[in-house]
Enzyme design. Structure first.
Site, PDB file in Angstrom:
ATOM      1  N   GLY A  46      53.771 -29.687  17.340  1.00  0.00           N
ATOM      2  CA  GLY A  46      52.450 -29.908  17.881  1.00  0.00           C
ATOM      3  C   GLY A  46      51.567 -28.741  17.765  1.00  0.00           C
ATOM      4  O   GLY A  46      52.137 -27.438  17.792  1.00  0.00           O
ATOM      5  N   GLN A  96      44.407 -23.316  18.832  1.00  0.00           N
ATOM      6  CA  GLN A  96      45.439 -22.082  18.521  1.00  0.00           C
ATOM      7  C   GLN A  96      45.253 -21.662  17.120  1.00  0.00           C
ATOM      8  O   GLN A  96      45.795 -20.681  16.934  1.00  0.00           O
ATOM      9  CB  GLN A  96      46.910 -23.046  18.539  1.00  0.00           C
ATOM     10  CG  GLN A  96      47.195 -23.591  19.978  1.00  0.00           C
ATOM     11  CD  GLN A  96      48.538 -24.188  20.038  1.00  0.00           C
ATOM     12  OE1 GLN A  96      48.661 -25.375  19.542  1.00  0.00           O
ATOM     13  NE2 GLN A  96      49.861 -23.257  20.324  1.00  0.00           N
ATOM     14  N   CYS A 105      55.872 -23.398  22.686  1.00  0.00           N
ATOM     15  CA  CYS A 105      54.548 -23.378  22.258  1.00  0.00           C
ATOM     16  C   CYS A 105      54.472 -22.564  21.156  1.00  0.00           C
ATOM     17  O   CYS A 105      54.781 -21.272  21.320  1.00  0.00           O
ATOM     18  CB  CYS A 105      53.499 -23.173  23.437  1.00  0.00           C
ATOM     19  SG  CYS A 105      51.890 -23.084  22.735  1.00  0.00           S
ATOM     20  N   LEU A 106      53.866 -22.487  20.130  1.00  0.00           N
ATOM     21  CA  LEU A 106      53.851 -21.895  19.130  1.00  0.00           C
ATOM     22  C   LEU A 106      52.696 -20.410  19.241  1.00  0.00           C
ATOM     23  O   LEU A 106      52.813 -19.612  18.743  1.00  0.00           O
ATOM     24  CB  LEU A 106      52.886 -22.366  17.776  1.00  0.00           C
ATOM     25  CG  LEU A 106      54.108 -23.377  17.248  1.00  0.00           C
ATOM     26  CD1 LEU A 106      53.287 -24.077  15.932  1.00  0.00           C
ATOM     27  CD2 LEU A 106      55.233 -22.870  16.739  1.00  0.00           C
ATOM     28  N   HIS A 118      50.821 -31.881  26.635  1.00  0.00           N
ATOM     29  CA  HIS A 118      50.890 -30.407  26.280  1.00  0.00           C
ATOM     30  C   HIS A 118      49.557 -30.020  25.657  1.00  0.00           C
ATOM     31  O   HIS A 118      49.042 -28.986  25.850  1.00  0.00           O
ATOM     32  CB  HIS A 118      52.272 -30.046  25.671  1.00  0.00           C
ATOM     33  CG  HIS A 118      52.296 -28.459  25.088  1.00  0.00           C
ATOM     34  ND1 HIS A 118      53.456 -27.620  25.769  1.00  0.00           N
ATOM     35  CD2 HIS A 118      51.474 -27.989  24.278  1.00  0.00           C
ATOM     36  CE1 HIS A 118      53.083 -26.586  25.091  1.00  0.00           C
ATOM     37  NE2 HIS A 118      52.173 -26.566  24.193  1.00  0.00           N
ATOM     38  N   GLU A 119      49.584 -30.656  24.451  1.00  0.00           N
ATOM     39  CA  GLU A 119      48.397 -30.256  23.345  1.00  0.00           C
ATOM     40  C   GLU A 119      47.122 -30.767  23.956  1.00  0.00           C
ATOM     41  O   GLU A 119      46.178 -30.058  23.751  1.00  0.00           O
ATOM     42  CB  GLU A 119      48.645 -31.408  22.133  1.00  0.00           C
ATOM     43  CG  GLU A 119      49.946 -30.886  21.135  1.00  0.00           C
ATOM     44  CD  GLU A 119      50.052 -29.640  21.023  1.00  0.00           C
ATOM     45  OE1 GLU A 119      49.181 -28.856  21.081  1.00  0.00           O
ATOM     46  OE2 GLU A 119      51.423 -29.291  20.921  1.00  0.00           O
ATOM     47  N   HIS A 162      45.745 -27.720  25.937  1.00  0.00           N
ATOM     48  CA  HIS A 162      45.227 -26.708  25.018  1.00  0.00           C
ATOM     49  C   HIS A 162      43.490 -27.193  24.732  1.00  0.00           C
ATOM     50  O   HIS A 162      42.781 -26.007  24.878  1.00  0.00           O
ATOM     51  CB  HIS A 162      46.029 -26.693  23.624  1.00  0.00           C
ATOM     52  CG  HIS A 162      47.355 -25.845  23.695  1.00  0.00           C
ATOM     53  ND1 HIS A 162      47.225 -24.714  23.854  1.00  0.00           N
ATOM     54  CD2 HIS A 162      48.526 -26.323  23.122  1.00  0.00           C
ATOM     55  CE1 HIS A 162      48.337 -24.278  23.919  1.00  0.00           C
ATOM     56  NE2 HIS A 162      49.283 -25.158  23.446  1.00  0.00           N
TER      57      HIS A 162
HETATM   58 ZN   LIG Z   1      51.134 -25.129  22.934  1.00  0.00          ZN
END
Ligand SMILES: [Zn+2]
Length: 174
Positions: free
Chosen positions: A45, A50, A99-100, A141-142, A145
């Site tokens: 995701g 991000q 997480c990226l 989670h997304e 963000h």
């Molecule tokens: Zn993340």
């Protein structure tokens, strides 16, 4: 096109993303870029913030196991969510998250088990989705963000302290 991913503690990750108002070619290009960027980094995701764009846009693509140990994330399986809103939350579940924006960090996080989410697709059509498994966790989670939150903020005080100390070392070494 692959874009650069912001790494924690980049201040931009704390921004509250703004609602998308036009479902135009710029949006479509960004969605395509998010997919390319997520795949290149083996993520499941990615939220627009991000890559430094503070708009309420995210994508999720849970890999399929095509044969033992071999995964695929076909583009047509990508869930593209614009202006998502959680309508219902129920129960609780513990999942290990990554997480990226925090490469290499994996921690158990408690979230709601079941969520029902309303969102718009890339054409601006309203959609509703429900899930009580990994997709539910990924959506929560997304969506966090979009509100300027990263998953390590959900850790206990002690775990968070330990993480921050270790992360400083990682960033110094990078
Ligand atoms: Zn993340």
């Amino acid at each position: 096109m692959i874009r650069d991913i912001l790494v924690y503690p980049d201040k931009k990750l704390k921004l509250i993303s703004k609602e998308v108002l036009s479902f135009d070619a710029t949006l479509h290009e960004l969605l395509d870029d998010l997919y390319d960027t997520m795949c290149e980094r083996n993520g499941v995701g990615l939220a627009a913030i991000q890559v430094g764009i503070a708009q309420r846009i995210l994508i999720i693509n849970i890999p399929l196991e095509v044969e033992e140990g071999v995964h695929d994330q076909p583009k047509e399986n990508t869930l593209e969510m614009i202006n998502p809103i959680i309508l219902e939350k129920e129960g609780s579940a513990l999942f290990q998250e990554g997480c990226l924006s925090l490469p290499g960090v994996y921690e158990d996080v408690e979230r709601a088990k079941h969520v029902k989410v309303a969102y718009f697709d890339r054409e601006g059509n309203k959609q509703i989705i429900e899930d009580d498994d990994f997709l539910s966790i990924a959506m929560q989670h997304e969506i966090d963000h979009l509100d300027g939150k990263v998953f390590i903020e959900k850790l206990s005080y002690i775990k968070r302290k330990k993480f921050e100390k270790e992360w400083k070392k990682v960033l110094k070494g990078a």
